[in-house]
Design a protein around this motif. Structure first.
Motif, PDB file in Angstrom:
ATOM      1  N   GLY A  27       0.749  -1.167  -0.033  1.00 16.44           N
ATOM      2  CA  GLY A  27      -0.055   0.079  -0.182  1.00 16.44           C
ATOM      3  C   GLY A  27       1.055   1.448  -0.036  1.00 16.44           C
ATOM      4  N   ALA A  28       0.174   2.229   0.310  1.00 15.35           N
ATOM      5  CA  ALA A  28       0.889   3.752   0.399  1.00 15.35           C
ATOM      6  C   ALA A  28       0.605   4.349   1.714  1.00 15.35           C
ATOM      7  N   PHE A  29       1.426   5.155   2.380  1.00 12.07           N
ATOM      8  CA  PHE A  29       1.460   6.014   3.331  1.00 12.07           C
ATOM      9  C   PHE A  29       1.313   7.306   3.150  1.00 12.07           C
ATOM     10  N   GLY A  61      -1.551   7.760   7.590  1.00  8.59           N
ATOM     11  CA  GLY A  61      -2.348   6.776   7.610  1.00  8.59           C
ATOM     12  C   GLY A  61      -1.971   5.804   6.657  1.00  8.59           C
ATOM     13  N   LEU A  62      -2.535   4.428   6.322  1.00  8.69           N
ATOM     14  CA  LEU A  62      -2.111   3.632   5.377  1.00  8.69           C
ATOM     15  C   LEU A  62      -3.447   3.347   4.457  1.00  8.69           C
ATOM     16  N   VAL A  63      -3.133   3.450   3.351  1.00  3.46           N
ATOM     17  CA  VAL A  63      -4.091   3.138   2.257  1.00  3.46           C
ATOM     18  C   VAL A  63      -3.570   1.716   1.722  1.00  3.46           C
ATOM     19  N   HIS A  64      -4.451   0.751   2.049  1.00  3.07           N
ATOM     20  CA  HIS A  64      -4.091  -0.622   1.701  1.00  3.07           C
ATOM     21  C   HIS A  64      -4.499  -0.858   0.327  1.00  3.07           C
ATOM     22  N   LYS A  65      -3.654  -1.628  -0.594  1.00  2.00           N
ATOM     23  CA  LYS A  65      -3.786  -1.925  -1.868  1.00  2.00           C
ATOM     24  C   LYS A  65      -5.102  -2.251  -2.498  1.00  2.00           C
ATOM     25  N   THR A  66      -5.910  -2.976  -1.399  1.00  3.47           N
ATOM     26  CA  THR A  66      -7.355  -3.046  -1.646  1.00  3.47           C
ATOM     27  C   THR A  66      -8.225  -2.083  -1.544  1.00  3.47           C
ATOM     28  N   HIS A  67      -7.958  -1.019  -1.087  1.00  6.79           N
ATOM     29  CA  HIS A  67      -8.670   0.307  -1.103  1.00  6.79           C
ATOM     30  C   HIS A  67      -8.125   1.489  -1.817  1.00  6.79           C
ATOM     31  N   MET A  68      -7.349   1.033  -2.719  1.00  2.00           N
ATOM     32  CA  MET A  68      -6.860   2.046  -3.684  1.00  2.00           C
ATOM     33  C   MET A  68      -7.715   2.322  -4.986  1.00  2.00           C
ATOM     34  N   SER A  69      -8.257   1.175  -5.199  1.00  2.70           N
ATOM     35  CA  SER A  69      -9.155   1.384  -6.573  1.00  2.70           C
ATOM     36  C   SER A  69     -10.152   0.177  -6.377  1.00  2.70           C
ATOM     37  N   SER A  70     -11.343   0.233  -6.999  1.00  4.89           N
ATOM     38  CA  SER A  70     -12.301  -0.720  -7.046  1.00  4.89           C
ATOM     39  C   SER A  70     -11.870  -1.979  -8.097  1.00  4.89           C
ATOM     40  N   CYS A  71     -10.987  -1.725  -8.670  1.00  4.70           N
ATOM     41  CA  CYS A  71     -10.182  -2.765  -9.620  1.00  4.70           C
ATOM     42  C   CYS A  71      -9.254  -3.448  -8.744  1.00  4.70           C
ATOM     43  N   ARG A  72      -8.677  -4.599  -9.108  1.00  3.62           N
ATOM     44  CA  ARG A  72      -7.657  -5.375  -8.444  1.00  3.62           C
ATOM     45  C   ARG A  72      -6.298  -4.325  -8.707  1.00  3.62           C
ATOM     46  N   VAL A  73      -5.397  -4.522  -7.647  1.00  2.00           N
ATOM     47  CA  VAL A  73      -4.376  -3.570  -7.687  1.00  2.00           C
ATOM     48  C   VAL A  73      -3.120  -4.782  -7.326  1.00  2.00           C
ATOM     49  N   ASP A  74      -2.193  -4.980  -7.955  1.00  2.00           N
ATOM     50  CA  ASP A  74      -1.092  -5.660  -7.595  1.00  2.00           C
ATOM     51  C   ASP A  74       0.016  -4.929  -6.962  1.00  2.00           C
ATOM     52  N   LYS A  75       0.551  -3.987  -7.879  1.00  2.00           N
ATOM     53  CA  LYS A  75       1.422  -3.016  -7.440  1.00  2.00           C
ATOM     54  C   LYS A  75       0.933  -1.814  -7.071  1.00  2.00           C
ATOM     55  N   PRO A  76       0.973  -1.130  -5.859  1.00  2.00           N
ATOM     56  CA  PRO A  76       0.634   0.027  -5.697  1.00  2.00           C
ATOM     57  C   PRO A  76       1.306   1.337  -6.070  1.00  2.00           C
ATOM     58  N   SER A  77       2.504   0.974  -6.815  1.00  2.00           N
ATOM     59  CA  SER A  77       3.601   1.913  -7.487  1.00  2.00           C
ATOM     60  C   SER A  77       2.855   2.236  -8.883  1.00  2.00           C
ATOM     61  N   GLU A  78       1.946   1.487  -9.203  1.00  2.56           N
ATOM     62  CA  GLU A  78       1.478   1.806 -10.606  1.00  2.56           C
ATOM     63  C   GLU A  78       0.425   2.765 -10.472  1.00  2.56           C
ATOM     64  N   ILE A  79      -0.167   2.980  -9.301  1.00  2.00           N
ATOM     65  CA  ILE A  79      -1.379   4.124  -8.894  1.00  2.00           C
ATOM     66  C   ILE A  79      -0.772   5.065  -8.408  1.00  2.00           C
ATOM     67  N   VAL A  80       0.009   5.234  -7.371  1.00  2.00           N
ATOM     68  CA  VAL A  80       0.532   6.310  -6.889  1.00  2.00           C
ATOM     69  C   VAL A  80       1.952   6.571  -6.896  1.00  2.00           C
ATOM     70  N   LEU A 100      -6.958   4.320   5.818  1.00  2.00           N
ATOM     71  CA  LEU A 100      -7.572   5.287   4.675  1.00  2.00           C
ATOM     72  C   LEU A 100      -8.091   4.432   3.776  1.00  2.00           C
ATOM     73  N   SER A 101      -8.913   5.094   2.897  1.00  2.00           N
ATOM     74  CA  SER A 101      -9.192   4.216   1.523  1.00  2.00           C
ATOM     75  C   SER A 101      -9.398   5.476   0.567  1.00  2.00           C
ATOM     76  N   MET A 102      -8.974   5.098  -0.546  1.00  2.00           N
ATOM     77  CA  MET A 102      -9.180   6.066  -1.990  1.00  2.00           C
ATOM     78  C   MET A 102     -10.196   5.661  -2.749  1.00  2.00           C
ATOM     79  N   LYS A 103     -10.743   4.501  -2.762  1.00  2.00           N
ATOM     80  CA  LYS A 103     -11.625   3.980  -3.764  1.00  2.00           C
ATOM     81  C   LYS A 103     -13.077   4.717  -3.518  1.00  2.00           C
ATOM     82  N   VAL A 104     -13.487   4.880  -2.307  1.00  2.00           N
ATOM     83  CA  VAL A 104     -14.652   5.527  -2.016  1.00  2.00           C
ATOM     84  C   VAL A 104     -14.905   6.891  -1.975  1.00  2.00           C
TER      85      VAL A 104
END
Length: 240
Positions: A22-24, A34-53, A77-81
């Protein structure tokens, strides 16, 4: 104490570090992250958080959890909502968050726990004729359906074994009956053949005896004619 945002509050923060899980995010107005876990970064599946942020990016997040571990406050924290363009709350009733929490719950495995039944009374009901209860405890209505106890596995196996034995004995009896019938048919056929041969021989004997009787009849007729001739001759002589 530094002021912290309230639960389910939405704010814009800066990405401090990016990890594999994830990302802090820096929380504005305090030193906490706060930590945004990779499952809360997007509504789609995220394998590598570095590809998102990336580090230094500003993102809209929603505070979805506070937890104390080892005397330290951890913020989730959550980004997808949250709409990343406008900062609008996409889940105001927190329905998706509840669904995510339910998915994380571990269910107990109850397969190892067996249900134990109480002892069954060795009695027969006078009302319905079934075993295991008294007449006063019977719930059957007169003329209604009857219920009986389910047989155990051992009893079912014994019943199936007896059924198979009965089938085998019936098959053996049928085969022996068929053999006996075939033997009787063979005997009848032989007796018919012998009677036919006897009748043929008797017919041949009768055919041979017929001409002899005819000859005897013919000889008898000839002797009668000779006697008549002799009588006529004797009468003529007597007249003379």
């Amino acid at each position: 104490m530094e002021p912290l945002p309230e639960l389910y509050a939405i704010f814009q923060g800066e990405v401090a570090t990016v990890t594999e899980y994830g990302a802090f995010i820096k929380i504005p107005g305090c030193r906490k992250q706060g930590l945004v876990h990779k499952t809360h970064m997007s509504s789609c599946r995220v394998d590598k958080p570095s590809e998102i942020v990336d580090v230094g990016d500003k993102v809209w997040v929603k505070l979805i959890g506070k937890e104390m571990k080892d005397d330290k406050l951890k913020l989730s924290l959550s980004m997808k909502v949250v709409n990343q363009g406008t900062g609008k709350d996409l889940d105001p009733n927190n329905v998706s968050l509840d669904q995510d929490e339910r998915k994380k719950r571990t269910f107990r495995d109850y397969t190892s726990q067996k249900i134990t039944l109480e002892a069954v009374l060795n009695t027969v009901c006078k009302k319905c004729g079934c075993k295991g209860h008294f007449a006063k405890e019977c719930f059957m209505q007169p003329g209604g359906t009857k219920y009986s106890l389910i047989p155990e596995e051992e009893e079912e196996e014994a019943a199936t074994a007896e059924h198979e034995k009965d089938k085998k004995t019936n098959l053996a009896d049928d085969s022996s009956k068929k053999r006996k019938k075939e033997k009787k048919k063979k005997k009848k056929h032989k007796s018919k053949q012998s009677s036919e041969s006897d009748s043929d021989s008797s017919d041949s004997d009768s055919d041979g005896a017929q001409p002899a009787s005819k000859k005897a009849k013919h000889s008898g007729k000839a002797s009668k004619a000779q006697k008549k001739k002799k009588k006529k001759k004797h009468k003529k002589k007597h007249k003379e």
